[in-house]
Design a protein around this motif. Structure first.
Motif, short mmCIF file in Angstrom:
data_model
loop_
_atom_site.label_atom_id
_atom_site.label_comp_id
_atom_site.label_asym_id
_atom_site.label_seq_id
_atom_site.Cartn_x
_atom_site.Cartn_y
_atom_site.Cartn_z
N GLY A 427 18.73 -9.29 7.13
CA GLY A 427 18.66 -10.04 8.37
C GLY A 427 17.32 -10.70 8.53
O GLY A 427 16.75 -11.24 7.59
N SER A 428 16.77 -10.60 9.74
CA SER A 428 15.44 -11.17 9.98
C SER A 428 14.33 -10.20 9.66
O SER A 428 13.16 -10.46 9.97
CB SER A 428 15.35 -11.63 11.44
OG SER A 428 15.66 -10.57 12.32
N GLY A 429 14.67 -9.08 9.01
CA GLY A 429 13.65 -8.13 8.58
C GLY A 429 14.11 -6.69 8.70
O GLY A 429 15.03 -6.38 9.45
N LEU A 430 13.45 -5.81 7.96
CA LEU A 430 13.74 -4.38 8.02
C LEU A 430 12.87 -3.73 9.08
O LEU A 430 11.76 -4.19 9.37
CB LEU A 430 13.48 -3.73 6.66
CG LEU A 430 14.27 -4.26 5.47
CD1 LEU A 430 13.81 -3.57 4.19
CD2 LEU A 430 15.77 -4.06 5.69
N LYS A 446 7.87 6.01 12.21
CA LYS A 446 8.07 6.73 10.95
C LYS A 446 9.47 6.46 10.41
O LYS A 446 10.46 6.69 11.09
CB LYS A 446 7.88 8.23 11.17
CG LYS A 446 7.98 9.05 9.89
CD LYS A 446 7.78 10.54 10.17
CE LYS A 446 7.86 11.37 8.88
NZ LYS A 446 7.72 12.82 9.16
N LEU A 447 9.52 5.98 9.17
CA LEU A 447 10.79 5.73 8.50
C LEU A 447 11.26 7.04 7.85
O LEU A 447 10.54 7.62 7.03
CB LEU A 447 10.64 4.64 7.45
CG LEU A 447 11.90 4.19 6.72
CD1 LEU A 447 12.96 3.69 7.68
CD2 LEU A 447 11.56 3.10 5.70
N GLU A 448 12.45 7.50 8.22
CA GLU A 448 12.93 8.79 7.73
C GLU A 448 14.27 8.66 7.03
O GLU A 448 14.98 7.66 7.15
CB GLU A 448 13.05 9.77 8.90
CG GLU A 448 11.73 10.05 9.60
CD GLU A 448 11.80 11.23 10.54
OE1 GLU A 448 12.37 12.27 10.13
OE2 GLU A 448 11.29 11.12 11.68
N GLY A 449 14.61 9.71 6.28
CA GLY A 449 15.91 9.78 5.64
C GLY A 449 15.88 9.61 4.13
O GLY A 449 16.93 9.70 3.48
N PHE A 450 14.69 9.42 3.54
CA PHE A 450 14.59 9.18 2.10
C PHE A 450 14.19 10.45 1.35
O PHE A 450 13.40 11.26 1.83
CB PHE A 450 13.56 8.08 1.82
CG PHE A 450 14.01 6.71 2.20
CD1 PHE A 450 14.66 5.90 1.27
CD2 PHE A 450 13.81 6.22 3.49
CE1 PHE A 450 15.08 4.63 1.62
CE2 PHE A 450 14.24 4.96 3.85
CZ PHE A 450 14.88 4.15 2.91
N ALA A 462 10.67 12.41 1.03
CA ALA A 462 9.79 11.34 0.58
C ALA A 462 9.11 10.64 1.74
O ALA A 462 9.60 10.65 2.88
CB ALA A 462 10.59 10.33 -0.24
N ILE A 463 8.00 10.01 1.43
CA ILE A 463 7.33 9.10 2.35
C ILE A 463 7.88 7.70 2.06
O ILE A 463 7.90 7.26 0.91
CB ILE A 463 5.81 9.13 2.14
CG1 ILE A 463 5.26 10.52 2.46
CG2 ILE A 463 5.13 8.07 3.00
CD1 ILE A 463 3.80 10.71 2.08
N ALA A 464 8.33 7.03 3.09
CA ALA A 464 8.92 5.70 2.92
C ALA A 464 8.20 4.70 3.82
O ALA A 464 7.95 4.98 5.00
CB ALA A 464 10.40 5.73 3.23
N LYS A 465 7.86 3.55 3.24
CA LYS A 465 7.17 2.51 3.99
C LYS A 465 7.86 1.16 3.77
O LYS A 465 8.23 0.84 2.64
CB LYS A 465 5.71 2.42 3.55
CG LYS A 465 4.89 3.68 3.82
CD LYS A 465 3.46 3.51 3.35
CE LYS A 465 2.63 4.77 3.63
NZ LYS A 465 1.22 4.63 3.15
N ILE A 466 8.00 0.42 4.85
CA ILE A 466 8.58 -0.92 4.75
C ILE A 466 7.50 -1.91 4.37
O ILE A 466 6.44 -1.98 5.00
CB ILE A 466 9.23 -1.33 6.10
CG1 ILE A 466 10.41 -0.39 6.42
CG2 ILE A 466 9.68 -2.78 6.07
CD1 ILE A 466 10.98 -0.60 7.80
N GLN A 467 7.78 -2.66 3.32
CA GLN A 467 6.87 -3.72 2.87
C GLN A 467 7.69 -5.00 2.75
O GLN A 467 8.36 -5.24 1.74
CB GLN A 467 6.24 -3.35 1.52
CG GLN A 467 5.38 -2.09 1.54
CD GLN A 467 4.10 -2.27 2.35
OE1 GLN A 467 3.69 -3.38 2.67
NE2 GLN A 467 3.47 -1.15 2.71
N VAL A 471 11.45 -1.45 0.59
CA VAL A 471 11.00 -0.13 1.03
C VAL A 471 10.37 0.57 -0.16
O VAL A 471 10.98 0.66 -1.23
CB VAL A 471 12.16 0.72 1.59
CG1 VAL A 471 11.68 2.13 1.92
CG2 VAL A 471 12.75 0.07 2.84
N GLU A 472 9.14 1.07 0.03
CA GLU A 472 8.44 1.81 -1.02
C GLU A 472 8.55 3.30 -0.72
O GLU A 472 8.22 3.75 0.38
CB GLU A 472 6.98 1.38 -1.09
CG GLU A 472 6.81 -0.08 -1.51
CD GLU A 472 5.35 -0.49 -1.61
OE1 GLU A 472 4.47 0.32 -1.20
OE2 GLU A 472 5.08 -1.62 -2.07
N VAL A 473 9.00 4.05 -1.72
CA VAL A 473 9.28 5.48 -1.54
C VAL A 473 8.46 6.28 -2.53
O VAL A 473 8.42 5.96 -3.74
CB VAL A 473 10.78 5.77 -1.74
CG1 VAL A 473 11.09 7.23 -1.47
CG2 VAL A 473 11.63 4.87 -0.85
#
Length: 613
Positions: A427-430, A446-450, A462-467, A471-473
């Motif tokens: 879409g227009s972004g995560l 905080k992005l969770e579920g990974f 895992a630590i997950a970050k939106i870039q 997504v970097e995990v």
């Protein structure tokens, strides 16, 4: 009809008494009745030969007053009549005729544009008239209980007044909606070749299509009705809903005969499809919406077989309805995990199988992972489910260029200790979304579920970050990652969305063998009769295993039989004599006296083992 003609002919030429049978008619000569050879010959001819016009022309049960027919497609109308009988169907200046063969007739009307109302007349030896017919889009909703659950159940949802109010408002707003029509199909099965659709024929539905009313709406599929209502309001044309669902049904009960054959089975199967879907395959519709799979998640074998069955079913339905790209929209299983050692394993596998169906053309999936309940397999938040199906319909069924899906995993690239994930439908972004899931609040910070795995296939949080759109995990526990999983539980705590507010579908990047331990699943769901101090205690699986061993040491099979007999006597006494009666109190006392020493012994052993210390 034939016997009536015999009587009319013979009565006009000879004296024929009432009450005489066809057999007696050709033979009787006494008591002053004149029956000669001409009448005998006529009787034989009538009773042994098909004489055109003697049997009533009939039409399939799917046709009735107040119905909707599909716009912009040729419309088939069919039924039965005597061989050689001419049948004419008239509607909107169209008059199409045919001749019945082998007791059946079928005509095809030219496509019509949305509108109405119109009347339809079917003429042969008799005339059938249907009134107040509209032309629009028809959707068929199928599946099991989460599609089958009646609208009225949620209008009375006592656990959440907000849910009840929302459904009641929809019902009130549409109780006189003449542009929305519904037909309810009986929940029956049949062998292949079922000739006519079984339309519900009770005091409300009366074996026909119905306009909306305060009596009709509560009986309709909640998911299906809200989908149809939202779509009708959006399109501003008539919309029809065929409600054909059965709670508790497995996908095999909805497979067309050809799909069963494609899977390698040759046996003719009695199933729901033959009666409820296949018997109207000549009736043109716009598309299907589907919500099913819970029954096939009862074990790993069925969940693993679902992918092939589901895709063959979709292709089979389309083939039978003569449209290889008819829109097929479905709901991915909502979050649920009453037993983490069962649903926690089978539900993710079945969701994978559902997602795989997106490889077929003209399919769309409504993700409901954020709308479930860990202990209720029938979550009430179905209005959002319907609205997500409408988004899919707008894109898949009507070609709108809109964002209609949440993120779907596309690709993984390993960069050192980091797994970089790409997605379709960003879409227009995560984004990470603040959301309440059961007993936890997940926040946008905080992005969770990974989870991420090492080379041995062991997964770690895992630590997950939106870039950007990726997504970097990563995890401090994993230096060389091999695979990533997201939301891969029966009830996952996960909050990846696109900025349009649509949730990401759970996924896994690996093909590791999924292991199911039946012993663990059975142990988790066992009912243990424990002392009150431990009966509601949360336990790990190992703690539960120790406690179960202690439980079985004292409540042996023989004593369990005695316990059950005393319990049944107590409950029966309550029913017969009433709660609080002397008899009920005495039965309860006998049960408590039997269990008291067992509870005492269990409690002593649990404390001695220091199970919870």
């Amino acid at each position: 009809m034939k016997w009536l003609l015999v009587r009319q002919f013979c009565s006009a030429n000879f004296l024929v008494p009432t009450g005489i049978s066809p057999v007696d008619l050709g033979a009787r000569k006494d008591k002053g009745y004149l029956v000669n050879s001409i009448c005998k010959i006529f009787v034989v001819l009538v009773l042994s030969n098909p004489i055109h016009g003697f049997a009533e022309v009939k039409v399939s049960n799917i046709f009735s007053s107040d119905m909707i027919v599909q716009r912009d497609k040729p419309v088939n109308v069919w039924g039965t009549a005597d061989n050689g009988e001419k049948v004419t169907v008239s509607i909107n200046s169209q008059n199409v005729s045919t001749t019945a063969e082998n007791g059946k007739w079928k005509i095809t009307l030219k496509p019509m544009t949305a509108g109405g109302p119109s009347d339809m007349k079917i003429t042969g030896s008799n005339t059938i008239e249907f009134k107040n017919i509209l032309v629009g889009d028809i959707w068929l909703c199928g599946g099991q209980s989460n599609m089958d659950y009646d609208f009225g159940v949620y209008m009375k949802w006592r656990w959440d007044p907000t849910i009840a109010r929302q459904y009641s408002e929809i019902a009130n707003e549409n109780s006189a909606n003449q542009s929305l029509r519904v037909v309810l199909i009986k929940k029956v099965s049949a062998l292949p070749g079922a000739v006519d659709i079984p339309v519900e024929d009770d005091e409300i539905f009366r074996g026909k299509w119905q306009t909306c009313s305060k009596e009709v709406i509560p009986r309709m599929s909640a998911v299906g009705f809200v989908f149809a209502q939202r779509l009708q309001k959006l399109l501003n044309i008539p919309v029809g809903l065929i409600d054909a669902n059965k709670g508790g049904s497995f996908i095999k009960l909805w497979e067309p005969p050809n799909s069963i054959k494609d899977r390698g089975e040759l046996r003719p199967a009695r199933n729901m499809y033959n009666a409820m879907i296949g018997s109207i395959k000549d009736f043109p519709i716009k598309g299907f919406i589907w919500y099913q799979g819970e029954s096939d998640a009862i074990n790993l074998d069925l969940a693993s077989q679902y992918e092939k069955k589901f895709q063959l079913m979709i292709e089979g339905w389309r083939r039978d309805f003569s449209d290889p790209e008819m829109p097929f929209l479905f709901v991915q299983l909502a979050a649920y995990e009453r037993n983490p050692y069962l649903h926690g394993i089978t539900y993710p596998v079945l969701r994978d199988a559902q997602t795989a169906a997106l490889s077929l053309p003209k399919t769309g999936m409504a993700v409901a992972i954020d709308l479930g309940d860990p202990r209720d397999i029938h979550p009430p938040k179905k209005i959002l489910v319907s609205e997500r199906l409408v988004l899919a319909a707008r894109k898949v069924g009507y070609g709108e260029e809109i964002i209609y899906s949440g993120p779907i995993f596309k690709k993984m690239v390993i960069v050192g200790p980091v797994a970089v994930l790409s997605f379709d439908h960003c879409g227009s972004g995560l984004m990470a979304k603040t959301i309440q899931l059961a007993d936890r609040t997940l926040t946008a910070e905080k992005l969770e579920g990974f989870e991420i795995s090492d080379a041995e296939g062991k997964f770690f949080p895992a630590i997950a970050k939106i870039q950007g759109d990726k997504v970097e995990v990563s995890s401090a526990e994993v230096t060389t990652p091999v695979a990533v999983r997201y939301g891969y539980h029966g009830y996952p705590y996960a909050n990846l969305y696109n900025k349009e507010g649509l949730p990401a579908s759970p996924f896994r990047t690996d093909k590791f063998k999924i292991v199911f331990n039946k012993e663990n699943a059975d142990l988790f769901q066992r009912v243990l009769f424990l002392p009150r101090s431990f009966s509601g205690k949360t336990m790990t699986l190992e703690q539960r295993r120790i406690v179960a061993t202690i439980h079985d040491k004292y409540l042996t099979k023989e004593k369990e039989t005695n316990r059950r007999e005393l319990w049944n006597a107590w409950t029966n006494s309550s029913k017969v004599h009433g709660r609080g009666s002397a008899e009920e109190k005495q039965a309860g006392k006998e049960y408590d006296n039997f269990m008291a020493p067992l509870y005492s012994a269990m409690e002593a052993d649990i404390k001695a083992e220091a199970v919870f210390e």
